[in-house]
Design a protein around this motif. Structure first.
Motif, PDB file in Angstrom:
ATOM      1  N   VAL A  45      16.625 -18.766 -83.442  1.00 42.44           N
ATOM      2  CA  VAL A  45      17.656 -18.278 -82.533  1.00 42.44           C
ATOM      3  C   VAL A  45      18.840 -19.230 -82.622  1.00 42.44           C
ATOM      4  O   VAL A  45      18.673 -20.444 -82.485  1.00 42.44           O
ATOM      5  N   MET A  46      20.008 -18.699 -82.863  1.00 44.72           N
ATOM      6  CA  MET A  46      21.224 -19.492 -82.866  1.00 44.72           C
ATOM      7  C   MET A  46      22.112 -19.022 -81.728  1.00 44.72           C
ATOM      8  O   MET A  46      22.078 -17.855 -81.340  1.00 44.72           O
ATOM      9  N   GLY A  47      22.886 -19.952 -81.210  1.00 43.99           N
ATOM     10  CA  GLY A  47      23.720 -19.572 -80.090  1.00 43.99           C
ATOM     11  C   GLY A  47      24.814 -20.563 -79.789  1.00 43.99           C
ATOM     12  O   GLY A  47      24.972 -21.586 -80.464  1.00 43.99           O
ATOM     13  N   TRP A  48      25.563 -20.212 -78.770  1.00 43.47           N
ATOM     14  CA  TRP A  48      26.658 -21.038 -78.295  1.00 43.47           C
ATOM     15  C   TRP A  48      26.462 -21.360 -76.832  1.00 43.47           C
ATOM     16  O   TRP A  48      26.119 -20.490 -76.024  1.00 43.47           O
ATOM     17  N   TYR A  49      26.681 -22.612 -76.503  1.00 45.52           N
ATOM     18  CA  TYR A  49      26.680 -23.101 -75.136  1.00 45.52           C
ATOM     19  C   TYR A  49      28.011 -23.785 -74.882  1.00 45.52           C
ATOM     20  O   TYR A  49      28.699 -24.182 -75.822  1.00 45.52           O
ATOM     21  N   ARG A  50      28.360 -23.926 -73.630  1.00 48.46           N
ATOM     22  CA  ARG A  50      29.613 -24.600 -73.319  1.00 48.46           C
ATOM     23  C   ARG A  50      29.444 -25.496 -72.104  1.00 48.46           C
ATOM     24  O   ARG A  50      28.592 -25.263 -71.253  1.00 48.46           O
ATOM     25  N   GLN A  51      30.279 -26.505 -72.049  1.00 51.00           N
ATOM     26  CA  GLN A  51      30.245 -27.442 -70.942  1.00 51.00           C
ATOM     27  C   GLN A  51      31.655 -27.863 -70.580  1.00 51.00           C
ATOM     28  O   GLN A  51      32.375 -28.424 -71.399  1.00 51.00           O
ATOM     29  N   ALA A  52      32.034 -27.588 -69.354  1.00 52.39           N
ATOM     30  CA  ALA A  52      33.312 -28.021 -68.821  1.00 52.39           C
ATOM     31  C   ALA A  52      33.119 -29.347 -68.102  1.00 52.39           C
ATOM     32  O   ALA A  52      32.011 -29.674 -67.668  1.00 52.39           O
ATOM     33  N   PRO A  53      34.178 -30.143 -67.963  1.00 52.28           N
ATOM     34  CA  PRO A  53      34.059 -31.429 -67.266  1.00 52.28           C
ATOM     35  C   PRO A  53      33.480 -31.269 -65.867  1.00 52.28           C
ATOM     36  O   PRO A  53      33.925 -30.426 -65.090  1.00 52.28           O
ATOM     37  N   GLY A  54      32.475 -32.072 -65.563  1.00 57.99           N
ATOM     38  CA  GLY A  54      31.844 -32.016 -64.262  1.00 57.99           C
ATOM     39  C   GLY A  54      30.895 -30.856 -64.060  1.00 57.99           C
ATOM     40  O   GLY A  54      30.367 -30.687 -62.951  1.00 57.99           O
ATOM     41  N   LYS A  55      30.676 -30.064 -65.086  1.00 56.65           N
ATOM     42  CA  LYS A  55      29.808 -28.898 -64.983  1.00 56.65           C
ATOM     43  C   LYS A  55      28.579 -29.050 -65.869  1.00 56.65           C
ATOM     44  O   LYS A  55      28.557 -29.851 -66.801  1.00 56.65           O
ATOM     45  N   GLN A  56      27.569 -28.264 -65.563  1.00 63.48           N
ATOM     46  CA  GLN A  56      26.372 -28.223 -66.382  1.00 63.48           C
ATOM     47  C   GLN A  56      26.636 -27.421 -67.652  1.00 63.48           C
ATOM     48  O   GLN A  56      27.464 -26.513 -67.667  1.00 63.48           O
ATOM     49  N   ARG A  57      25.925 -27.771 -68.692  1.00 56.21           N
ATOM     50  CA  ARG A  57      26.010 -26.985 -69.907  1.00 56.21           C
ATOM     51  C   ARG A  57      25.380 -25.621 -69.650  1.00 56.21           C
ATOM     52  O   ARG A  57      24.287 -25.526 -69.083  1.00 56.21           O
ATOM     53  N   GLU A  58      26.058 -24.579 -70.065  1.00 58.10           N
ATOM     54  CA  GLU A  58      25.588 -23.233 -69.808  1.00 58.10           C
ATOM     55  C   GLU A  58      25.543 -22.404 -71.082  1.00 58.10           C
ATOM     56  O   GLU A  58      26.318 -22.609 -72.013  1.00 58.10           O
ATOM     57  N   LEU A  59      24.636 -21.473 -71.083  1.00 59.81           N
ATOM     58  CA  LEU A  59      24.502 -20.556 -72.203  1.00 59.81           C
ATOM     59  C   LEU A  59      25.670 -19.588 -72.231  1.00 59.81           C
ATOM     60  O   LEU A  59      26.075 -19.055 -71.201  1.00 59.81           O
ATOM     61  N   VAL A  60      26.212 -19.370 -73.412  1.00 60.28           N
ATOM     62  CA  VAL A  60      27.266 -18.392 -73.609  1.00 60.28           C
ATOM     63  C   VAL A  60      26.699 -17.146 -74.271  1.00 60.28           C
ATOM     64  O   VAL A  60      26.843 -16.033 -73.762  1.00 60.28           O
ATOM     65  N   ALA A  61      26.059 -17.334 -75.408  1.00 60.05           N
ATOM     66  CA  ALA A  61      25.484 -16.212 -76.137  1.00 60.05           C
ATOM     67  C   ALA A  61      24.473 -16.718 -77.143  1.00 60.05           C
ATOM     68  O   ALA A  61      24.594 -17.832 -77.651  1.00 60.05           O
ATOM     69  N   THR A  62      23.481 -15.902 -77.431  1.00 62.12           N
ATOM     70  CA  THR A  62      22.498 -16.224 -78.458  1.00 62.12           C
ATOM     71  C   THR A  62      22.274 -15.006 -79.338  1.00 62.12           C
ATOM     72  O   THR A  62      22.534 -13.869 -78.934  1.00 62.12           O
ATOM     73  N   ILE A  63      21.778 -15.270 -80.526  1.00 62.10           N
ATOM     74  CA  ILE A  63      21.442 -14.201 -81.456  1.00 62.10           C
ATOM     75  C   ILE A  63      20.255 -14.637 -82.296  1.00 62.10           C
ATOM     76  O   ILE A  63      20.211 -15.749 -82.812  1.00 62.10           O
ATOM     77  N   THR A  64      19.268 -13.775 -82.411  1.00 62.77           N
ATOM     78  CA  THR A  64      18.096 -14.084 -83.207  1.00 62.77           C
ATOM     79  C   THR A  64      18.365 -13.783 -84.672  1.00 62.77           C
ATOM     80  O   THR A  64      19.343 -13.123 -85.025  1.00 62.77           O
TER      81      THR A  64
END
Length: 118
Positions: A33-52
């Motif tokens: 599974v590959m995907g993208w996560y993002r993290q803004a300053p002061g925020k938790q890293r969050e899932l953006v999208a994944t693809i198998t």
């Protein structure tokens, strides 16, 4: 044993588009599974999208309808097409690869900055 290299980040105006890419090298285990996560300053890293590796996709509600994830299994590359960008999309975007059937293994890229101006 897996390296991920991201590209495509930058500065864009609200409403604009950006395309991120992430190339994988090394032993990617084939089924993953590959995907993208993002993290803004002061925020938790969050899932953006994944693809198998089979093409099944999953999106965060906040980006659904605006972002599209895709992959090329020959090039071992995952893409994130981002349209209708909003200032709240501003974050460091990280590429991720998780081999299937290999418990506890996760690989991350260095991250690429995406900044959306008003």
């Amino acid at each position: 044993q897996v390296q991920l290299v991201e590209s495509g980040g930058g500065l864009v105006q609200a409403g604009g588009s950006l395309r991120l890419s992430c190339g994988a090298s090394g032993n990617t285990f084939g089924v993953n599974v590959m995907g993208w996560y993002r993290q803004a300053p002061g925020k938790q890293r969050e899932l953006v999208a994944t693809i198998t590796s089979g093409g099944y996709t999953n999106y965060a509600d906040s980006v659904k309808g605006r972002f599209t994830i895709s992959r090329d299994n020959v090039k071992k590359t995952v893409y994130l097409q981002m349209n209708s960008l909003k200032p709240e999309d501003t974050a460091v975007y990280y590429c991720n690869l998780r081999p299937m059937f290999v418990q506890g293994t996760n690989y991350w890229g260095q991250g690429t900055q995406v900044t959306v101006s008003s």
